[in-house]
Design a protein around this motif. Structure first.
Motif, PDB file in Angstrom:
ATOM      1  N   VAL A  11       0.848  -1.187   0.000  1.00 52.29           N
ATOM      2  CA  VAL A  11       0.000   0.000   0.000  1.00 52.29           C
ATOM      3  C   VAL A  11       0.885   1.238   0.000  1.00 52.29           C
ATOM      4  O   VAL A  11       1.880   1.309   0.721  1.00 52.29           O
ATOM      5  CB  VAL A  11      -0.895  -0.007   1.263  1.00 52.29           C
ATOM      6  CG1 VAL A  11      -1.622   1.311   1.432  1.00 52.29           C
ATOM      7  CG2 VAL A  11      -1.883  -1.166   1.196  1.00 52.29           C
ATOM      8  N   SER A  12       0.480   2.212  -0.804  1.00 53.53           N
ATOM      9  CA  SER A  12       1.184   3.490  -0.855  1.00 53.53           C
ATOM     10  C   SER A  12       0.207   4.603  -0.459  1.00 53.53           C
ATOM     11  O   SER A  12      -0.962   4.564  -0.852  1.00 53.53           O
ATOM     12  CB  SER A  12       1.680   3.672  -2.296  1.00 53.53           C
ATOM     13  OG  SER A  12       2.145   4.957  -2.490  1.00 53.53           O
ATOM     14  N   PHE A  13       0.682   5.570   0.323  1.00 47.54           N
ATOM     15  CA  PHE A  13      -0.166   6.684   0.772  1.00 47.54           C
ATOM     16  C   PHE A  13      -0.024   7.838  -0.222  1.00 47.54           C
ATOM     17  O   PHE A  13       1.069   8.349  -0.428  1.00 47.54           O
ATOM     18  CB  PHE A  13       0.229   7.122   2.190  1.00 47.54           C
ATOM     19  CG  PHE A  13      -0.178   6.116   3.222  1.00 47.54           C
ATOM     20  CD1 PHE A  13      -1.361   6.269   3.933  1.00 47.54           C
ATOM     21  CD2 PHE A  13       0.596   4.984   3.453  1.00 47.54           C
ATOM     22  CE1 PHE A  13      -1.755   5.314   4.856  1.00 47.54           C
ATOM     23  CE2 PHE A  13       0.209   4.032   4.386  1.00 47.54           C
ATOM     24  CZ  PHE A  13      -0.968   4.201   5.086  1.00 47.54           C
ATOM     25  N   LYS A  14      -1.149   8.245  -0.801  1.00 50.09           N
ATOM     26  CA  LYS A  14      -1.101   9.186  -1.919  1.00 50.09           C
ATOM     27  C   LYS A  14      -1.662  10.567  -1.613  1.00 50.09           C
ATOM     28  O   LYS A  14      -1.316  11.530  -2.304  1.00 50.09           O
ATOM     29  CB  LYS A  14      -1.887   8.601  -3.108  1.00 50.09           C
ATOM     30  CG  LYS A  14      -1.246   7.376  -3.693  1.00 50.09           C
ATOM     31  CD  LYS A  14       0.092   7.752  -4.257  1.00 50.09           C
ATOM     32  CE  LYS A  14       0.656   6.726  -5.185  1.00 50.09           C
ATOM     33  NZ  LYS A  14       2.004   7.090  -5.623  1.00 50.09           N
ATOM     34  N   SER A 130      -6.688  -1.450   3.389  1.00 49.70           N
ATOM     35  CA  SER A 130      -5.345  -1.875   2.973  1.00 49.70           C
ATOM     36  C   SER A 130      -5.311  -3.386   2.715  1.00 49.70           C
ATOM     37  O   SER A 130      -4.593  -3.855   1.828  1.00 49.70           O
ATOM     38  CB  SER A 130      -4.283  -1.450   3.990  1.00 49.70           C
ATOM     39  OG  SER A 130      -4.383  -2.204   5.168  1.00 49.70           O
ATOM     40  N   ILE A 173      -5.318   5.865  -0.632  1.00 53.04           N
ATOM     41  CA  ILE A 173      -4.247   4.858  -0.681  1.00 53.04           C
ATOM     42  C   ILE A 173      -4.336   4.046  -1.973  1.00 53.04           C
ATOM     43  O   ILE A 173      -5.425   3.872  -2.531  1.00 53.04           O
ATOM     44  CB  ILE A 173      -4.269   3.907   0.553  1.00 53.04           C
ATOM     45  CG1 ILE A 173      -5.621   3.201   0.715  1.00 53.04           C
ATOM     46  CG2 ILE A 173      -3.905   4.663   1.825  1.00 53.04           C
ATOM     47  CD1 ILE A 173      -5.638   2.156   1.847  1.00 53.04           C
ATOM     48  N   TRP A 334       4.717   7.384   5.298  1.00 52.17           N
ATOM     49  CA  TRP A 334       3.953   8.236   4.384  1.00 52.17           C
ATOM     50  C   TRP A 334       4.577   8.234   2.999  1.00 52.17           C
ATOM     51  O   TRP A 334       5.776   8.398   2.868  1.00 52.17           O
ATOM     52  CB  TRP A 334       3.826   9.680   4.929  1.00 52.17           C
ATOM     53  CG  TRP A 334       2.871  10.439   4.055  1.00 52.17           C
ATOM     54  CD1 TRP A 334       3.176  11.298   3.045  1.00 52.17           C
ATOM     55  CD2 TRP A 334       1.437  10.323   4.077  1.00 52.17           C
ATOM     56  NE1 TRP A 334       2.023  11.737   2.442  1.00 52.17           N
ATOM     57  CE2 TRP A 334       0.957  11.151   3.043  1.00 52.17           C
ATOM     58  CE3 TRP A 334       0.528   9.604   4.852  1.00 52.17           C
ATOM     59  CZ2 TRP A 334      -0.406  11.284   2.782  1.00 52.17           C
ATOM     60  CZ3 TRP A 334      -0.835   9.735   4.594  1.00 52.17           C
ATOM     61  CH2 TRP A 334      -1.284  10.569   3.563  1.00 52.17           C
TER      62      TRP A 334
END
Ligand code: COA
Length: 335
Positions: A11-14, A130, A173, A334
């Motif tokens: 998961v990447s926080f965008k 997630s 995300i 983050w």
């Protein structure tokens, strides 16, 4: 949902977004309603004022604005959003408010649903979303925490009404096969201690016809045993965070920011002390907003990102806790 669509591992926080209503209720103004004072509230809680949503602004409106801001920061085409989870205990419609937000956003390719876990709601929703992303079912998700507790506070109860306010926050995300920025998480509930904090069904008995009774829908105001909730938070939150550090092989020194559910400044300070995390790493905005329930964590993260406090790749230890009783923690990076 149609099974596994993507082969993603992490998961990447965008993006992040938030929204608070315009109406400000200061401590001084509350003291016109109940026997309290600005000094008492500030000393015991750290809160100076809170926002009240009032007419024409409900959880759906606040959640929509927060989600819109998060999607804008992520720079996403709205049609690419697959999943919207709204964490709330105060939906505008008990059947669910998330689909209304989906409609307002025009996110027609997303599935949207509500999740209720009181002040742990955002954290539980973030973990839920997630898992969908890591499982490969969805690529892009917006997780919203929004609550309007002002509608359920007993404004004659000085032991609880001073604490709460309204607001919303959201995080965008995305699934990625390059890394996983949800480093680890823990979740717990304990219904045995549930009576410490409730927004209970009213149990108003009525009859349809003779001998067929039913309970009319409706809720009593929030009931809280403040001292027990306080003791629960300062005991359990450090324990769950320590467990999380252990399972992820992280130490509290590696944490850039501690983002706790904003309930009481004394709880934040006590948890920080127990984890030996210095005060300057403990983010707090409850002076301005009080306890906005599911909204506090994304509201705090969004503010810290927009103020250039939280930067790309910063490590955030976060913990939500409250009614249920429920509590949880996540370690995230983050970006
Ligand atoms: N203004 C003035 N006096 C108040 C008051 C108020 N708003 N609320 C309570 N008091 C009084 C009490 O009546 C009591 O008076 P007494 O000693 O004459 O009986 C005294 O202050 C102390 O009350 P107490 O309940 O022991 O205060 P406290 O230090 O525990 O603080 C809370 C009360 C609610 C601020 C604190 O317990 C707390 O924050 N608990 C956690 C609640 C929470 O976070 N809930 C949400 C979780 S998600």
């Amino acid at each position: 949902m149609e099974g596994i669509k993507f082969n993603k591992i992490g998961v990447s926080f965008k993006g992040s977004g938030s929204y608070v209503p315009d109406q400000i209720l200061t401590n001084q103004k509350i003291s016109q309603k109940v026997d309290t004072s600005d000094e008492w509230i500030k000393t015991r809680t750290g809160i100076s004022e809170r926002r009240i949503s009032g007419l024409g602004c409900n959880v759906t409106d606040m959640g929509y604005e927060a989600a819109l801001n998060a999607i804008a920061m992520a720079n996403w085409d709205i049609k690419t959003v697959d999943l919207i989870i709204l964490a709330t205990s105060t939906p505008h419609d008990l059947f669910g408010s998330a689909p209304s937000i989906q409609h307002k956003l025009g996110a027609y390719n997303a599935v949207a649903f509500d999740l209720t876990a009181a002040c742990s709601g955002f954290l539980f929703a973030l973990i839920t979303a997630s898992q969908f992303l890591k499982g490969g079912s969805f690529k892009r998700a917006v997780v919203i925490g929004a609550d309007q507790l002002s509608s359920f506070v007993d404004w004659n109860d000085r032991r609880s009404c001073i604490l709460f306010g309204d607001g919303a926050g959201a995080i965008a995300i995305e699934a990625t096969n390059e890394f996983d920025n949800v480093i680890g998480f823990e979740m717990k509930t304990d219904g045995e201690r549930g009576s410490f904090l409730n927004l209970p069904f009213k149990n108003d008995k009525d009859s349809i016809i003779d001998n067929i009774d039913f309970l009319r829908g409706g809720f009593s105001p929030i009931q809280m045993n403040g001292q027990e909730v306080y003791k629960f938070a300062v005991k359990e939150v450090p324990i769950i965070l320590k467990k999380l550090f252990k399972t992820t092989n992280y130490s509290s020194e590696r944490v850039d920011w501690l983002v706790l559910h904003q309930a009481n400044q004394r709880i934040l300070d006590s948890v920080g002390d127990k984890l030996k995390i210095p005060r300057e790493k403990i983010l707090s905005n409850l002076e301005k907003y009080g306890n906005t329930s599911a909204a506090t964590i994304p509201l705090m993260i969004d503010e810290a990102i927009r103020n250039n406090k939280i930067k790309q790749h910063d490590i955030i230890a976060t913990s939500g806790f409250g009614a249920g009783l429920s509590w949880g923690a996540a370690l995230i990076k983050w970006g």
